[in-house]
Design an enzyme around this catalytic site. Structure first.
Site, PDB file in Angstrom:
ATOM      1  N   THR A 129       0.826  -1.194   0.000  1.00 22.79           N
ATOM      2  CA  THR A 129       0.000   0.000   0.000  1.00 22.79           C
ATOM      3  C   THR A 129       0.870   1.258   0.000  1.00 22.79           C
ATOM      4  OG1 THR A 129      -0.165  -0.176   2.417  1.00 22.79           O
ATOM      5  CG2 THR A 129      -1.967  -1.102   1.118  1.00 22.79           C
ATOM      6  N   ASP A 130       0.374   2.314  -0.661  1.00 24.42           N
ATOM      7  CA  ASP A 130       1.115   3.554  -0.799  1.00 24.42           C
ATOM      8  C   ASP A 130       1.099   4.372   0.489  1.00 24.42           C
ATOM      9  OD1 ASP A 130       1.229   2.729  -3.439  1.00 24.42           O
ATOM     10  OD2 ASP A 130      -0.351   4.090  -4.104  1.00 24.42           O
ATOM     11  N   LYS A 131       1.810   5.479   0.451  1.00 25.47           N
ATOM     12  CA  LYS A 131       1.832   6.430   1.556  1.00 25.47           C
ATOM     13  C   LYS A 131       0.413   6.912   1.869  1.00 25.47           C
ATOM     14  CE  LYS A 131       3.484  11.080   2.694  1.00 25.47           C
ATOM     15  NZ  LYS A 131       4.240  12.269   2.199  1.00 25.47           N
ATOM     16  N   VAL A 133      -2.216   5.236   2.633  1.00 24.78           N
ATOM     17  CA  VAL A 133      -3.288   4.287   2.334  1.00 24.78           C
ATOM     18  C   VAL A 133      -3.479   3.340   3.517  1.00 24.78           C
ATOM     19  CG1 VAL A 133      -4.017   2.401   0.801  1.00 24.78           C
ATOM     20  CG2 VAL A 133      -2.877   4.439  -0.140  1.00 24.78           C
ATOM     21  N   LEU A 276       1.666  -0.069  -8.769  1.00 21.45           N
ATOM     22  CA  LEU A 276       1.826   1.167  -8.011  1.00 21.45           C
ATOM     23  C   LEU A 276       0.951   2.270  -8.613  1.00 21.45           C
ATOM     24  CD1 LEU A 276       3.439   2.646  -5.748  1.00 21.45           C
ATOM     25  CD2 LEU A 276       5.099   3.261  -7.524  1.00 21.45           C
TER      26      LEU A 276
END
Length: 398
Positions: A129-131, A133, A276
């Site tokens: 998971t991204d920043k 999230v 991504l």
């Protein structure tokens, strides 16, 4: 900031910790290792050329630290606010991530040895998971020490309240939470004013999404279903890269609901795997179309060879809902040794965690910090063909 255990540190940091331990805890004879340079502290020795004692020290530690043999799957939930994504950043170990915080808690709970290479644990995450999230159904797999009793309780006692271990189950030796996953489901909580061309671009308690706009959003989303080349929905991936082909099982917009007087809706998507920024760009493109920034003709164009510059929607509303292991369950779930990787009994906790830890963060970001409002202002100036504006947009949301 929470201490990051040695198992997560880079090589230079591990040398520092090892030398400090040497000076304080281990006696290494003249026969097994040479003396350090005279007058240097362990910290200074890290930057010197004399590292002859490290070989003997590493052997000493290796003999005293048991290596976990049995593999487990850990189901966890977390709020991503304040973290730089799930995966640890090896070039910036000082940045807080969900993974580094989890590993620190595992060490404190004595579920993994402190002085051990991370690769020896066979650690794997299901989704990166991204920043910013969040997740309600993230699964990681790794080897744990079986000597730890009541591991869920002990690990949670060492974790901050925004990260919780829900359950731990024994899995096969070759299990990989990433490679054996059959599908992943995400939700994106979006204020409905972002889904209508004629709506204001700020939270308005009077606005309700017209039914025609609701059906139009679902019509646009339905294009994503099936297998497509999503090279425009990520970064650094060309159209001829086989990894750009992804399969979407289902995607739709839920019926709107009201929270704190403002109407929201969930965009729910299930696919085999995602790249991504992929979901955030899928959502971003649909919002750009519904707000009239670009025409709907751009949607099919984005899965063709030509490069299109799609801005990713804010990470705030994105949540990893659940992951699926149907093939694994059919093969091993009834063998009498391993449990099925299903967590229906955890649904009440998941619902509670969503309401207490994730929804308030999304509401604060939308109603107080105007996350979507500022993003909508950016895309009005965005160049979907050029790249300078795109880089500026990414930098502004980094």
């Amino acid at each position: 900031m929470r201490k990051i255990p040695t198992v997560l540190m880079g090589s230079q940091c591990r040398r520092l910790v090892s030398l400090i331990l040497l000076s304080k805890s281990y006696g290494i004879s003249h026969q097994s290792a040479a003396k350090p340079e005279k007058g240097l502290t362990p910290e200074q020795l890290v930057h010197s050329e004399d590292t002859s004692c490290l070989g003997a020290l590493s052997e000493n530690i290796a003999c005293s630290s048991p290596i976990p043999k049995k593999k487990f799957a850990i189901l966890m939930a977390y709020c991503g606010l304040g973290y730089y994504g799930m995966q640890m950043n090896r070039s910036r170990p000082d940045l807080p991530t969900i993974e580094s915080t989890l590993m620190s808690a595992l060490v404190e709970a004595h579920c993994v040895p402190e002085m051990i290479e991370k690769r020896q644990l066979r650690f794997q995450r299901c989704a990166r998971t991204d920043k910013g999230v969040s997740a309600l159904g993230q699964v990681v797999s790794l080897r744990l020490l079986t000597s730890c009793t009541n591991p869920v309780e002990k690990i949670n006692s060492s974790l901050p309240p925004e990260i919780r271990i829900i359950d731990i189950k024994r899995v096969t030796k070759g299990f990989s939470s990433k490679n054996m996953c059959d599908g992943r489901s995400y939700s994106y909580m979006v204020p409905t004013f972002a889904l209508s061309k004629y709506a204001p671009s700020i939270p308005d308690s009077r606005f309700r999404l017209p039914r025609d706009d609701f059906h139009q959003v679902n019509s646009f989303l339905s294009f994503y279903k099936g297998t497509h080349n999503f090279h425009n929905f990520t970064t650094k991936t060309s159209s001829d890269d086989p990894s750009a082909w992804r399969h979407i099982f289902d995607i739709s917009c839920s019926e709107p609901f009201v929270h704190h007087g403002i109407e929201f809706a969930y965009i729910n998507v299930t696919g085999h795997s995602f790249m991504l920024y992929q979901i955030r760009k899928m959502v971003g493109l649909i919002i750009a179309v519904t707000k009239g920034v670009v025409t709907s003709d751009l949607i099919p164009q984005c899965v063709q060879i030509d490069k299109v510059n799609i801005p990713p929607a804010p990470g705030l509303g994105l949540v990893l809902e659940s992951v699926y292991y149907e093939r694994y369950n059919r093969r091993y779930g009834g063998d009498g040794v391993h449990q099925e990787l299903k967590w229906e009994e955890s649904l009440p906790f998941v619902a509670s965690f969503r309401e207490k830890k994730i929804i308030p963060v999304i509401l604060n970001g939308e109603l107080d910090n105007f996350s979507m409002t500022y993003w909508l202002d950016h895309i009005k100036k965005h160049n979907f063909i050029g790249f300078n504006t795109y880089r500026d947009l990414l930098c502004s949301h980094a």
